[in-house]
Design a protein around this motif. Sequence first.
Motif, PDB file in Angstrom:
ATOM      1  N   CYS A  11       0.801  -1.228   0.000  1.00 44.38           N
ATOM      2  CA  CYS A  11       0.000   0.000   0.000  1.00 44.38           C
ATOM      3  C   CYS A  11       0.831   1.274   0.000  1.00 44.38           C
ATOM      4  O   CYS A  11       0.311   2.351  -0.247  1.00 44.38           O
ATOM      5  CB  CYS A  11      -0.980  -0.002   1.173  1.00 44.38           C
ATOM      6  SG  CYS A  11      -0.200   0.066   2.806  1.00 44.38           S
ATOM      7  N   ARG A  12       2.114   1.160   0.274  1.00 43.19           N
ATOM      8  CA  ARG A  12       3.070   2.259   0.228  1.00 43.19           C
ATOM      9  C   ARG A  12       2.596   3.536   0.930  1.00 43.19           C
ATOM     10  O   ARG A  12       2.429   4.583   0.318  1.00 43.19           O
ATOM     11  CB  ARG A  12       3.438   2.569  -1.227  1.00 43.19           C
ATOM     12  CG  ARG A  12       4.090   1.435  -1.984  1.00 43.19           C
ATOM     13  CD  ARG A  12       5.343   0.898  -1.309  1.00 43.19           C
ATOM     14  NE  ARG A  12       6.307   1.930  -0.979  1.00 43.19           N
ATOM     15  CZ  ARG A  12       7.451   2.097  -1.574  1.00 43.19           C
ATOM     16  NH1 ARG A  12       7.821   1.268  -2.514  1.00 43.19           N
ATOM     17  NH2 ARG A  12       8.257   3.072  -1.224  1.00 43.19           N
ATOM     18  N   PRO A  13       2.378   3.474   2.246  1.00 46.54           N
ATOM     19  CA  PRO A  13       1.927   4.678   2.963  1.00 46.54           C
ATOM     20  C   PRO A  13       2.971   5.795   2.940  1.00 46.54           C
ATOM     21  O   PRO A  13       2.618   6.957   3.047  1.00 46.54           O
ATOM     22  CB  PRO A  13       1.703   4.171   4.379  1.00 46.54           C
ATOM     23  CG  PRO A  13       2.584   2.990   4.507  1.00 46.54           C
ATOM     24  CD  PRO A  13       2.592   2.341   3.153  1.00 46.54           C
ATOM     25  N   ASP A  14       4.238   5.436   2.757  1.00 46.03           N
ATOM     26  CA  ASP A  14       5.276   6.454   2.712  1.00 46.03           C
ATOM     27  C   ASP A  14       5.071   7.421   1.548  1.00 46.03           C
ATOM     28  O   ASP A  14       5.372   8.605   1.659  1.00 46.03           O
ATOM     29  CB  ASP A  14       6.661   5.803   2.630  1.00 46.03           C
ATOM     30  CG  ASP A  14       6.793   4.812   1.483  1.00 46.03           C
ATOM     31  OD1 ASP A  14       5.769   4.201   1.081  1.00 46.03           O
ATOM     32  OD2 ASP A  14       7.924   4.608   1.007  1.00 46.03           O
ATOM     33  N   ARG A  15       4.497   6.941   0.450  1.00 48.36           N
ATOM     34  CA  ARG A  15       4.240   7.806  -0.690  1.00 48.36           C
ATOM     35  C   ARG A  15       3.137   8.824  -0.368  1.00 48.36           C
ATOM     36  O   ARG A  15       3.268  10.008  -0.675  1.00 48.36           O
ATOM     37  CB  ARG A  15       3.855   7.005  -1.910  1.00 48.36           C
ATOM     38  CG  ARG A  15       5.029   6.224  -2.477  1.00 48.36           C
ATOM     39  CD  ARG A  15       4.619   5.492  -3.724  1.00 48.36           C
ATOM     40  NE  ARG A  15       5.745   4.701  -4.217  1.00 48.36           N
ATOM     41  CZ  ARG A  15       5.645   3.776  -5.130  1.00 48.36           C
ATOM     42  NH1 ARG A  15       4.472   3.495  -5.673  1.00 48.36           N
ATOM     43  NH2 ARG A  15       6.714   3.110  -5.527  1.00 48.36           N
ATOM     44  N   GLU A  16       2.053   8.355   0.223  1.00 51.72           N
ATOM     45  CA  GLU A  16       0.968   9.267   0.562  1.00 51.72           C
ATOM     46  C   GLU A  16       1.393  10.244   1.657  1.00 51.72           C
ATOM     47  O   GLU A  16       0.988  11.391   1.666  1.00 51.72           O
ATOM     48  CB  GLU A  16      -0.271   8.511   1.003  1.00 51.72           C
ATOM     49  CG  GLU A  16      -1.369   9.456   1.404  1.00 51.72           C
ATOM     50  CD  GLU A  16      -2.745   8.947   1.071  1.00 51.72           C
ATOM     51  OE1 GLU A  16      -3.670   9.468   1.677  1.00 51.72           O
ATOM     52  OE2 GLU A  16      -2.880   8.054   0.238  1.00 51.72           O
ATOM     53  N   LEU A  17       2.197   9.761   2.589  1.00 49.68           N
ATOM     54  CA  LEU A  17       2.668  10.615   3.674  1.00 49.68           C
ATOM     55  C   LEU A  17       3.855  11.470   3.238  1.00 49.68           C
ATOM     56  O   LEU A  17       4.344  12.273   4.018  1.00 49.68           O
ATOM     57  CB  LEU A  17       3.045   9.751   4.891  1.00 49.68           C
ATOM     58  CG  LEU A  17       1.879   9.056   5.577  1.00 49.68           C
ATOM     59  CD1 LEU A  17       2.384   7.991   6.535  1.00 49.68           C
ATOM     60  CD2 LEU A  17       1.009  10.068   6.296  1.00 49.68           C
ATOM     61  N   GLN A  18       4.307  11.273   2.024  1.00 47.32           N
ATOM     62  CA  GLN A  18       5.421  12.026   1.422  1.00 47.32           C
ATOM     63  C   GLN A  18       6.680  11.932   2.277  1.00 47.32           C
ATOM     64  O   GLN A  18       7.307  12.931   2.634  1.00 47.32           O
ATOM     65  CB  GLN A  18       5.012  13.471   1.179  1.00 47.32           C
ATOM     66  CG  GLN A  18       3.856  13.579   0.227  1.00 47.32           C
ATOM     67  CD  GLN A  18       3.341  14.978   0.068  1.00 47.32           C
ATOM     68  OE1 GLN A  18       3.723  15.907   0.775  1.00 47.32           O
ATOM     69  NE2 GLN A  18       2.458  15.165  -0.910  1.00 47.32           N
ATOM     70  N   VAL A  19       7.018  10.673   2.607  1.00 49.65           N
ATOM     71  CA  VAL A  19       8.234  10.403   3.367  1.00 49.65           C
ATOM     72  C   VAL A  19       9.240   9.780   2.405  1.00 49.65           C
ATOM     73  O   VAL A  19       8.920   8.866   1.660  1.00 49.65           O
ATOM     74  CB  VAL A  19       7.942   9.407   4.524  1.00 49.65           C
ATOM     75  CG1 VAL A  19       9.224   9.031   5.240  1.00 49.65           C
ATOM     76  CG2 VAL A  19       6.944  10.035   5.483  1.00 49.65           C
ATOM     77  N   ASP A  20      10.463  10.299   2.427  1.00 54.44           N
ATOM     78  CA  ASP A  20      11.509   9.755   1.531  1.00 54.44           C
ATOM     79  C   ASP A  20      12.156   8.539   2.128  1.00 54.44           C
ATOM     80  O   ASP A  20      12.351   8.340   3.240  1.00 54.44           O
ATOM     81  CB  ASP A  20      12.571  10.806   1.248  1.00 54.44           C
ATOM     82  CG  ASP A  20      11.983  11.957   0.426  1.00 54.44           C
ATOM     83  OD1 ASP A  20      11.102  11.703  -0.408  1.00 54.44           O
ATOM     84  OD2 ASP A  20      12.424  13.095   0.642  1.00 54.44           O
TER      85      ASP A  20
END
Length: 120
Positions: free
Chosen positions: A111-120
């Motif tokens: 689900c890649r929450p890091d992308r939605e949360l804009q975390v590198d």
Amino acid sequence: MSENRDLPTDLGLLKIIERYLVLQLGAVRRQITSVGGTPSDARGGVSEVGRPRPAARAPEWLIQLGIDGERRPVVVHRGGCAAARRATVVPASRRDALEALAAGVESCYACRPDRELQVD
């Protein structure tokens, strides 16, 4: 289940009986209000029969806990992630999810929450 011994075991018949009882309950409640009772008197403190309850709002974020004895956070998921269905998870706020990712907790590969949360 001794209290159910007088009821049939056929699902179709049980649904017919349920519908009949819902209709009868409605008729009784209408009669209560027609003789001067209030809608709350008609309900008698009982919730509506046959009415679906509103669905609970799913959390936006989930934190998966590890299977070790300490139950440490191991993966951050988006709320509806299929990969988290069988895992032990706790609901999390956006801030909790960001803090977990910043602390090194893994981001879900699906689900890649890091992308939605804009975390590198």
